[in-house]
Design a protein around this motif. Structure first.
Motif, PDB file in Angstrom:
ATOM      1  N   UNK A  24      48.852  36.798  43.842  1.00 17.29           N
ATOM      2  CA  UNK A  24      47.619  36.446  43.133  1.00 17.29           C
ATOM      3  C   UNK A  24      46.728  35.567  44.002  1.00 17.29           C
ATOM      4  N   UNK A  25      45.427  35.892  44.005  1.00 23.13           N
ATOM      5  CA  UNK A  25      44.465  35.155  44.816  1.00 23.13           C
ATOM      6  C   UNK A  25      43.779  34.056  44.026  1.00 23.13           C
ATOM      7  N   UNK A  26      43.905  34.067  42.721  1.00 23.45           N
ATOM      8  CA  UNK A  26      43.270  33.087  41.861  1.00 23.45           C
ATOM      9  C   UNK A  26      43.709  33.323  40.437  1.00 23.45           C
ATOM     10  N   UNK A 208      34.331  36.870  40.908  1.00 25.43           N
ATOM     11  CA  UNK A 208      35.478  36.019  41.171  1.00 25.43           C
ATOM     12  C   UNK A 208      36.022  36.227  42.588  1.00 25.43           C
ATOM     13  N   UNK A 209      35.955  37.441  43.087  1.00 25.52           N
ATOM     14  CA  UNK A 209      36.378  37.682  44.466  1.00 25.52           C
ATOM     15  C   UNK A 209      35.525  36.894  45.442  1.00 25.52           C
ATOM     16  N   UNK A 210      34.230  36.844  45.164  1.00 24.72           N
ATOM     17  CA  UNK A 210      33.310  36.140  46.052  1.00 24.72           C
ATOM     18  C   UNK A 210      33.504  34.626  45.993  1.00 24.72           C
ATOM     19  N   UNK A 211      33.830  34.102  44.811  1.00 23.12           N
ATOM     20  CA  UNK A 211      33.827  32.653  44.645  1.00 23.12           C
ATOM     21  C   UNK A 211      35.202  32.012  44.521  1.00 23.12           C
ATOM     22  N   UNK A 212      36.234  32.830  44.319  1.00 25.25           N
ATOM     23  CA  UNK A 212      37.594  32.280  44.270  1.00 25.25           C
ATOM     24  C   UNK A 212      38.403  32.653  45.506  1.00 25.25           C
ATOM     25  N   UNK A 213      37.846  33.531  46.332  1.00 30.99           N
ATOM     26  CA  UNK A 213      38.587  34.015  47.480  1.00 30.99           C
ATOM     27  C   UNK A 213      38.788  32.930  48.540  1.00 30.99           C
TER      28      UNK A 213
END
Length: 213
Positions: A24-26, A208-213
């Motif tokens: 999990x990335x976030x 979320x990919x852009x800002x939690x990655x």
């Protein structure tokens, strides 16, 4: 892997389901709207897309079963953004200590009145909340807390949900951090039209990919 997740808020315990994909990335916490629950097919569909994109998801009920039953007629508690935000903040704090999501960057996904709770929680925990997505939300109900939201916010509204669209445009201008408004063509408030909910899920995953990655 899906496991039960519960928080105590005063004398009330609320229940949730925490799903953690491999690597999990976030983690994304869902704040359900008025009259909804963690079993909402719409939120579960969005959560599945996020899980497919390597995000853990927490779907939990902001009201207990007894509160939902008592609130069915008047709807007072489901519009109490302060109460709902307090429970959301408690969940955020618990997740920070909870294996296996400890240390993962965190985002919030709010729907309808749950969006106001998500934004208030983001204002209260600016260091913990890295991004917020609102689906058909009522960010206006967050009131003065909007000025304290520094996390990037994506407001998603159906093109045919005109009153809510106007409220989102006005609320966006009051946010302290970066924000974008995505208007989904042909969609009404619940995004029941073919393909519209999929558009919401894809946009949320990208945000979320852009800002939690």
């Amino acid at each position: 892997m899906t496991v039960p997740f519960a928080i105590d808020h005063g004398a009330t315990a609320v229940q949730g389901d925490l799903t953690v994909p491999a690597d999990a990335a976030g983690v994304v916490v869902f704040a359900h709207g008025s009259g909804s629950s963690r079993h909402s097919p719409r939120n579960q569909a969005v959560a599945k897309t996020l899980q497919d994109n390597k995000f853990a998801t927490l779907l939990f009920d902001l009201l207990s079963r007894d509160e939902e039953a008592a609130d069915a007629a008047g709807g007072r508690l489901r519009f109490d953004a302060g109460l709902l935000a307090g429970r959301l903040v408690r969940a955020i704090d618990e997740l920070a200590r909870h294996d296996p999501v400890r240390g993962l960057p965190l985002g919030l996904f709010g729907a309808s009145t749950g969006a106001a709770a998500a934004l208030r929680a983001a204002a209260e925990r600016p260091d913990a909340v890295r991004a917020v997505v609102s689906r058909g939300g009522r960010p206006d109900l967050a009131g003065p807390a909007l000025a304290g939201v520094t996390s990037p916010v994506l407001l998603i509204v159906g093109a045919r949900d005109r009153t809510v669209l106007r409220l989102n445009e006005e609320a966006g201008e009051r946010l302290a951090g970066p924000w974008e408004l995505l208007v989904v063509p042909g969609a009404t408030h619940l995004f029941e039209e073919p393909g519209t909910l999929e558009r919401v899920a894809e946009a949320a995953a990208s945000w979320f990919t852009a800002h939690l990655g």
